[in-house]
Design a protein around this motif. Structure first.
Motif, PDB file in Angstrom:
ATOM      1  N   TYR A  39       0.860  -1.184   0.000  1.00 22.39           N
ATOM      2  CA  TYR A  39       0.000   0.000   0.000  1.00 22.39           C
ATOM      3  C   TYR A  39       0.903   1.244   0.000  1.00 22.39           C
ATOM      4  O   TYR A  39       1.812   1.374   0.830  1.00 22.39           O
ATOM      5  N   ILE A  41       0.748   4.282   0.892  1.00 23.14           N
ATOM      6  CA  ILE A  41       0.852   5.263   1.986  1.00 23.14           C
ATOM      7  C   ILE A  41       2.108   5.057   2.818  1.00 23.14           C
ATOM      8  O   ILE A  41       2.473   5.901   3.622  1.00 23.14           O
ATOM      9  N   ILE A  57       3.640   6.792   6.487  1.00 18.81           N
ATOM     10  CA  ILE A  57       3.471   6.355   7.879  1.00 18.81           C
ATOM     11  C   ILE A  57       3.945   4.906   8.035  1.00 18.81           C
ATOM     12  O   ILE A  57       3.999   4.155   7.067  1.00 18.81           O
ATOM     13  N   GLY A  60       1.015  -0.456  10.384  1.00 19.24           N
ATOM     14  CA  GLY A  60       0.523  -0.988  11.656  1.00 19.24           C
ATOM     15  C   GLY A  60       1.098  -2.364  11.936  1.00 19.24           C
ATOM     16  O   GLY A  60       1.541  -2.658  13.048  1.00 19.24           O
ATOM     17  N   SER A  64       3.107  -3.984  15.082  1.00 19.69           N
ATOM     18  CA  SER A  64       2.670  -5.232  15.728  1.00 19.69           C
ATOM     19  C   SER A  64       3.824  -6.236  15.795  1.00 19.69           C
ATOM     20  O   SER A  64       4.014  -6.920  16.805  1.00 19.69           O
ATOM     21  N   TYR A  84      -1.703 -11.376  22.206  1.00 19.27           N
ATOM     22  CA  TYR A  84      -1.525  -9.932  22.333  1.00 19.27           C
ATOM     23  C   TYR A  84      -2.360  -9.223  21.282  1.00 19.27           C
ATOM     24  O   TYR A  84      -2.655  -9.778  20.230  1.00 19.27           O
ATOM     25  N   GLY A  85      -2.754  -8.021  21.642  1.00 16.02           N
ATOM     26  CA  GLY A  85      -3.552  -7.227  20.726  1.00 16.02           C
ATOM     27  C   GLY A  85      -3.228  -5.763  20.901  1.00 16.02           C
ATOM     28  O   GLY A  85      -2.981  -5.310  22.027  1.00 16.02           O
ATOM     29  N   ILE A  86      -3.154  -5.044  19.802  1.00 16.94           N
ATOM     30  CA  ILE A  86      -2.859  -3.617  19.878  1.00 16.94           C
ATOM     31  C   ILE A  86      -3.775  -2.851  18.928  1.00 16.94           C
ATOM     32  O   ILE A  86      -4.257  -3.395  17.946  1.00 16.94           O
ATOM     33  N   SER A  87      -3.988  -1.576  19.268  1.00 15.54           N
ATOM     34  CA  SER A  87      -4.783  -0.685  18.419  1.00 15.54           C
ATOM     35  C   SER A  87      -3.885   0.417  17.889  1.00 15.54           C
ATOM     36  O   SER A  87      -3.092   0.975  18.639  1.00 15.54           O
ATOM     37  N   TYR A  88      -4.054   0.723  16.621  1.00 11.89           N
ATOM     38  CA  TYR A  88      -3.249   1.786  16.009  1.00 11.89           C
ATOM     39  C   TYR A  88      -4.015   3.098  16.135  1.00 11.89           C
ATOM     40  O   TYR A  88      -4.749   3.496  15.236  1.00 11.89           O
TER      41      TYR A  88
ATOM     42  N   LEU B  91      -6.938   2.100   6.371  1.00 14.39           N
ATOM     43  CA  LEU B  91      -5.905   2.131   7.408  1.00 14.39           C
ATOM     44  C   LEU B  91      -6.060   0.868   8.249  1.00 14.39           C
ATOM     45  O   LEU B  91      -7.154   0.318   8.358  1.00 14.39           O
ATOM     46  N   ASN B  92      -4.961   0.460   8.844  1.00 19.27           N
ATOM     47  CA  ASN B  92      -5.020  -0.683   9.751  1.00 19.27           C
ATOM     48  C   ASN B  92      -5.393  -0.153  11.137  1.00 19.27           C
ATOM     49  O   ASN B  92      -4.709   0.704  11.686  1.00 19.27           O
ATOM     50  N   GLY B  93      -6.483  -0.649  11.692  1.00 24.97           N
ATOM     51  CA  GLY B  93      -6.948  -0.151  12.987  1.00 24.97           C
ATOM     52  C   GLY B  93      -6.414  -0.925  14.172  1.00 24.97           C
ATOM     53  O   GLY B  93      -6.315  -0.385  15.277  1.00 24.97           O
ATOM     54  N   GLY B  94      -6.077  -2.178  13.969  1.00 21.50           N
ATOM     55  CA  GLY B  94      -5.567  -2.977  15.083  1.00 21.50           C
ATOM     56  C   GLY B  94      -5.394  -4.424  14.696  1.00 21.50           C
ATOM     57  O   GLY B  94      -5.975  -4.888  13.709  1.00 21.50           O
ATOM     58  N   ASN B  95      -4.570  -5.122  15.456  1.00 20.93           N
ATOM     59  CA  ASN B  95      -4.361  -6.555  15.266  1.00 20.93           C
ATOM     60  C   ASN B  95      -4.350  -7.256  16.620  1.00 20.93           C
ATOM     61  O   ASN B  95      -3.794  -6.726  17.577  1.00 20.93           O
TER      62      ASN B  95
END
Lengths: 143, 155
Positions: A39, A41, A57, A60, A64, A84-88, B91-95
């Motif tokens: 992508y 961007i 940028i 994400g 991760s 595990y989990g994360i938010s951007y 956009l990627n919001g989360g994983n």
């Protein structure tokens, strides 16, 4: 690599050993190639600006992956990441110093597993937590 | 729901529908390239003899490696989707990942995805569609090795 950490070594409030990253545009291109995410961007500034972004940028999924490295390095070869989990929430840009961090929020056993819950996050050089999340890891026990 | 909802009946019908299984061979060189791209020089991801000395059959995949297969080589079209979003930007919001078994080079992984949820929200970038996908990864023995949940933001 650091010495193996054991469940008995950690308590609520113990810090996960931080992991610092200094991404460059080249690293984003390298990641694009390795992950297959092309992508624009993440490497084409004009395209990114056209998408209402501040410039190229950091992926994400790359953040991760770094969080995965943070946790793998910390739990060592005898530990295991359970989840595990994360938010951007905020965007990160190449050229900034990004640091993956974590802190223990809970310590418990489940069956024969010795588990630790952590708050984890990636922060930018201003100390803003752009990428918060949670993790559960299993650590080896001395017992 | 508001009359100007961007979630159409076509989209709602796509929720919960499982994808065709995708089958991937886990190979050493892509693992090494992936680990190098993130700057992770753990020998478990690079050195087969070292990994064997730790009880593995070959080098292992770092956490999150399976996420690569959201971008399959064959189609080059990115994640499959059973509906069309009104937006082109993403956009990627989360994983989120759950790990059950190590993934080792030489494994054959079968991934099945499904659209779990759609949400709409008004944000800084205007109207946004949150697309939540869940993927289950099984190895050649039929064991679930990992589950992943990803949030894409279409805007």
């Amino acid at each position: 690599m650091a010495d193996q950490i054991y469940w008995e070594d950690v308590d609520v409030g113990t810090d996960v050993t931080p992991l610092e990253k200094n991404p460059t545009p080249q690293q984003l291109v390298r990641w694009a190639g390795a992950s297959g995410d092309f992508y624009q961007i993440h490497y084409d500034k004009d395209f990114a600006l056209g998408n209402q972004l501040p410039g190229i940028i950091v992926h994400g999924a790359l953040k991760s992956a770094w969080i995965g490295q943070l946790l793998s390095d910390w739990v060592g070869e005898k530990g295991m990441i359970k989840t595990y989990g994360i938010s951007y929430r905020g965007m990160d840009v190449p050229g900034d110093t990004l640091t993956c961090k974590g802190t223990v929020t809970k310590k418990y056993t489940e069956g024969d597993e010795h588990l630790v819950d952590c708050e984890i996050w990636l922060e930018n050089s201003k100390g803003e937590k752009t990428t918060p999340g949670t993790a559960t890891v299993a650590l080896p026990s001395k017992g | 729901m508001a009359e100007d909802s961007i979630i159409t009946d076509e989209m709602k019908a796509a929720i919960g529908v499982e994808s065709e299984p995708s089958v991937y061979e886990i190979e050493k060189e892509p693992i090494r390239r992936w680990a190098e791209a993130i700057g992770d020089f753990n020998p478990l991801y690079r050195d087969e003899e070292y990994a064997k000395s730790k009880g593995y059959r070959s080098i292992i995949a770092p956490p999150g490696f399976l996420g690569n297969y959201a971008f399959p080589v064959k189609a080059g079209a990115g994640p499959r989707r059973g509906f069309s979003s009104p937006f082109t930007r993403m956009l990627n919001g989360g994983n989120e990942y759950d790990f059950f078994k190590p993934v080792q080079a030489g494994d054959t992984i079968t991934a099945v995805s499904r659209l779990a949820e759609l949400r709409e929200r008004e944000g800084r970038l205007g109207k946004m569609l949150f697309i939540i996908n869940e993927t289950v990864y099984k190895n050649q023995d039929g064991e679930i090795v990992a589950k992943a949940r990803g949030t894409g933001i279409s805007y």
